[in-house]
Design a protein around this motif. Structure first.
Motif, short mmCIF file in Angstrom:
data_model
loop_
_atom_site.label_atom_id
_atom_site.label_comp_id
_atom_site.label_asym_id
_atom_site.label_seq_id
_atom_site.Cartn_x
_atom_site.Cartn_y
_atom_site.Cartn_z
N LEU A 78 27.37 51.83 52.44
CA LEU A 78 26.97 51.63 51.04
C LEU A 78 28.16 51.72 50.08
O LEU A 78 28.23 51.00 49.08
CB LEU A 78 25.89 52.65 50.66
CG LEU A 78 24.57 52.45 51.40
CD1 LEU A 78 23.66 53.65 51.23
CD2 LEU A 78 23.88 51.18 50.90
N LEU A 79 29.07 52.61 50.42
CA LEU A 79 30.28 52.73 49.61
C LEU A 79 31.10 51.44 49.68
O LEU A 79 31.64 50.97 48.67
CB LEU A 79 31.09 53.93 50.14
CG LEU A 79 32.03 54.65 49.19
CD1 LEU A 79 31.37 54.97 47.86
CD2 LEU A 79 32.53 55.93 49.87
N GLY A 80 31.14 50.85 50.86
CA GLY A 80 31.77 49.54 51.02
C GLY A 80 31.09 48.49 50.16
O GLY A 80 31.75 47.63 49.57
N GLY A 81 29.78 48.58 50.06
CA GLY A 81 29.01 47.66 49.22
C GLY A 81 29.36 47.80 47.75
O GLY A 81 29.51 46.81 47.03
N LEU A 82 29.51 49.06 47.31
CA LEU A 82 29.89 49.30 45.92
C LEU A 82 31.30 48.77 45.63
O LEU A 82 31.56 48.19 44.58
CB LEU A 82 29.81 50.79 45.57
CG LEU A 82 28.46 51.30 45.07
CD1 LEU A 82 28.51 52.80 44.87
CD2 LEU A 82 28.04 50.62 43.78
N ALA A 83 32.19 48.97 46.62
CA ALA A 83 33.57 48.47 46.46
C ALA A 83 33.56 46.95 46.35
O ALA A 83 34.29 46.36 45.53
CB ALA A 83 34.43 48.93 47.62
N ALA A 84 32.71 46.31 47.15
CA ALA A 84 32.61 44.84 47.11
C ALA A 84 32.10 44.38 45.74
O ALA A 84 32.57 43.38 45.19
CB ALA A 84 31.68 44.35 48.22
N LEU A 85 31.17 45.15 45.18
CA LEU A 85 30.64 44.82 43.85
C LEU A 85 31.72 44.93 42.78
O LEU A 85 31.76 44.14 41.82
CB LEU A 85 29.49 45.77 43.47
CG LEU A 85 28.09 45.38 43.90
CD1 LEU A 85 27.11 46.43 43.43
CD2 LEU A 85 27.71 44.02 43.35
N ASN A 86 32.56 45.91 42.94
CA ASN A 86 33.67 46.10 42.01
C ASN A 86 34.58 44.85 42.02
O ASN A 86 34.91 44.30 40.97
CB ASN A 86 34.45 47.36 42.41
CG ASN A 86 35.57 47.68 41.46
OD1 ASN A 86 35.39 47.62 40.25
ND2 ASN A 86 36.72 48.01 41.99
N ASP A 87 34.91 44.37 43.22
CA ASP A 87 35.70 43.14 43.35
C ASP A 87 34.96 41.95 42.78
O ASP A 87 35.55 41.07 42.15
CB ASP A 87 35.97 42.82 44.84
CG ASP A 87 36.98 43.75 45.45
OD1 ASP A 87 37.57 44.56 44.70
OD2 ASP A 87 37.17 43.67 46.68
N GLU A 88 33.64 41.92 43.03
CA GLU A 88 32.82 40.80 42.58
C GLU A 88 32.85 40.67 41.06
O GLU A 88 32.95 39.58 40.52
CB GLU A 88 31.38 41.04 43.02
CG GLU A 88 30.77 39.92 43.82
CD GLU A 88 29.45 40.35 44.43
OE1 GLU A 88 28.46 40.47 43.68
OE2 GLU A 88 29.40 40.57 45.66
N ILE A 89 32.74 41.81 40.39
CA ILE A 89 32.73 41.79 38.93
C ILE A 89 34.05 41.26 38.38
O ILE A 89 34.08 40.42 37.47
CB ILE A 89 32.36 43.18 38.37
CG1 ILE A 89 30.84 43.38 38.56
CG2 ILE A 89 32.75 43.34 36.89
CD1 ILE A 89 30.31 44.73 38.19
N ALA A 90 35.15 41.69 39.00
CA ALA A 90 36.47 41.18 38.59
C ALA A 90 36.55 39.68 38.85
O ALA A 90 37.07 38.91 38.03
CB ALA A 90 37.56 41.93 39.35
N TRP A 91 36.00 39.25 39.99
CA TRP A 91 36.02 37.83 40.35
C TRP A 91 35.22 37.00 39.33
O TRP A 91 35.68 35.94 38.89
CB TRP A 91 35.45 37.64 41.77
CG TRP A 91 35.35 36.20 42.14
CD1 TRP A 91 36.35 35.43 42.66
CD2 TRP A 91 34.21 35.35 42.00
NE1 TRP A 91 35.90 34.14 42.86
CE2 TRP A 91 34.59 34.06 42.45
CE3 TRP A 91 32.91 35.54 41.53
CZ2 TRP A 91 33.71 32.97 42.44
CZ3 TRP A 91 32.03 34.47 41.52
CH2 TRP A 91 32.43 33.20 41.98
N PHE A 92 34.04 37.49 38.95
CA PHE A 92 33.22 36.78 37.96
C PHE A 92 33.99 36.57 36.66
O PHE A 92 33.97 35.49 36.08
CB PHE A 92 31.91 37.54 37.67
CG PHE A 92 30.79 37.17 38.60
CD1 PHE A 92 30.06 36.00 38.42
CD2 PHE A 92 30.45 37.99 39.67
CE1 PHE A 92 29.01 35.66 39.27
CE2 PHE A 92 29.42 37.65 40.53
CZ PHE A 92 28.70 36.48 40.34
N LYS A 93 34.66 37.63 36.22
CA LYS A 93 35.40 37.54 34.95
C LYS A 93 36.50 36.50 35.05
O LYS A 93 36.70 35.68 34.15
CB LYS A 93 36.00 38.90 34.58
CG LYS A 93 34.93 39.90 34.14
CD LYS A 93 35.57 41.25 33.84
CE LYS A 93 34.50 42.26 33.43
NZ LYS A 93 35.02 43.63 33.42
N ASN A 94 37.20 36.52 36.18
CA ASN A 94 38.30 35.58 36.39
C ASN A 94 37.81 34.14 36.49
O ASN A 94 38.36 33.22 35.85
CB ASN A 94 39.05 36.00 37.66
CG ASN A 94 40.31 35.21 37.84
OD1 ASN A 94 40.37 34.27 38.63
ND2 ASN A 94 41.34 35.55 37.08
#
Ligand code: HMH
Length: 221
Positions: A78-94
């Motif tokens: 689950l922690l890996g999932g949260l980390a992936a979401l963190n990357d995802e949010i940065a990706w969306f902004k970019n």
């Protein structure tokens, strides 16, 4: 003796609706490169809003895992999932800035709001870990299966959409979804019939919300 796990039973039983969510015309349009950029931008803006709403849900699953499950391996997944979401949010902004989508001014579509409200309902402490992790598996898996389809042999996904497809269609994300699936199946195997029945209802709701989300992105609703 091989025992069929619950999620496989559901996938078989609800095959048509599952394919409706993972082989939707929006996805097929990416795969055959007929998708129009305005639909893609609409999806991007709306999915950013969805992913922001997804964060507290995932946090609630993590909280439930830490209280209800004695498996520390669940927490790692689950922690890996949260980390992936963190990357995802940065990706969306970019990605949004590259395409000229102003994320702050995207108005959430009623279909999106409806899905976010559903997420909120399963974030409640009254929802047990089994139902929460099963919903989490379903939500992630629809995206994984949909975008992986756009990268298979024979797909004609345009180069500039390949990065998007890889976000959810890559092998690591596939592995992560399989980890969620085995946690969900372990929990479902020891759950009461009532909890299993409720989890199945949620699974079907998620598939319907995902179909609606693609419809909204296509602009057909
Ligand atoms: C609508 N479903 C939707 N958006 C996502 N980003 C995911 C699932 C997977 O994270």
């Amino acid at each position: 003796i091989e025992r069929t796990v619950m999620t496989d039973t559901w996938l078989k039983k609800h095959r048509q609706i599952y394919l409706g969510a993972t082989r939707h015309p929006f996805i097929l349009g990416i795969r055959d490169s007929s998708v129009d950029i305005s639909s893609f931008k609409r999806w991007l803006g709306q999915d950013y809003i969805f992913v922001r709403a997804f964060v507290p849900f995932v946090a609630s699953v993590l909280l439930k895992a830490s209280k209800e499950s004695y498996e520390s391996a669940d927490i790692d997944v689950l922690l890996g999932g949260l980390a992936a979401l963190n990357d995802e949010i940065a990706w969306f902004k970019n990605e949004a800035s590259k395409l000229g989508v102003a994320l702050e001014s995207v108005v959430p579509h009623p279909i999106n709001l409806n899905y976010c409200r559903f997420l909120e309902s399963i974030t409640s402490p009254d929802v047990d870990y089994t139902r929460a992790i099963t919903a989490f598996w379903a939500i992630e898996t629809v995206y994984q299966q949909s975008f992986a389809h756009c990268l298979e042999e024979g797909s004609k996904t345009p180069d500039d959409l390949k990065q998007t497809c890889l976000r959810w269609g890559n092998d690591d994300f596939g592995q992560y979804c399989r980890a969620l699936k085995s946690i969900a199946d372990r929990q479902l195997a020891k759950a009461s019939d009532d909890v299993v029945a409720k989890a199945e209802v949620n699974f079907l709701s998620i598939l319907e919300h995902e179909v609606q989300f693609w419809n909204m992105s296509r602009g057909t609703v």
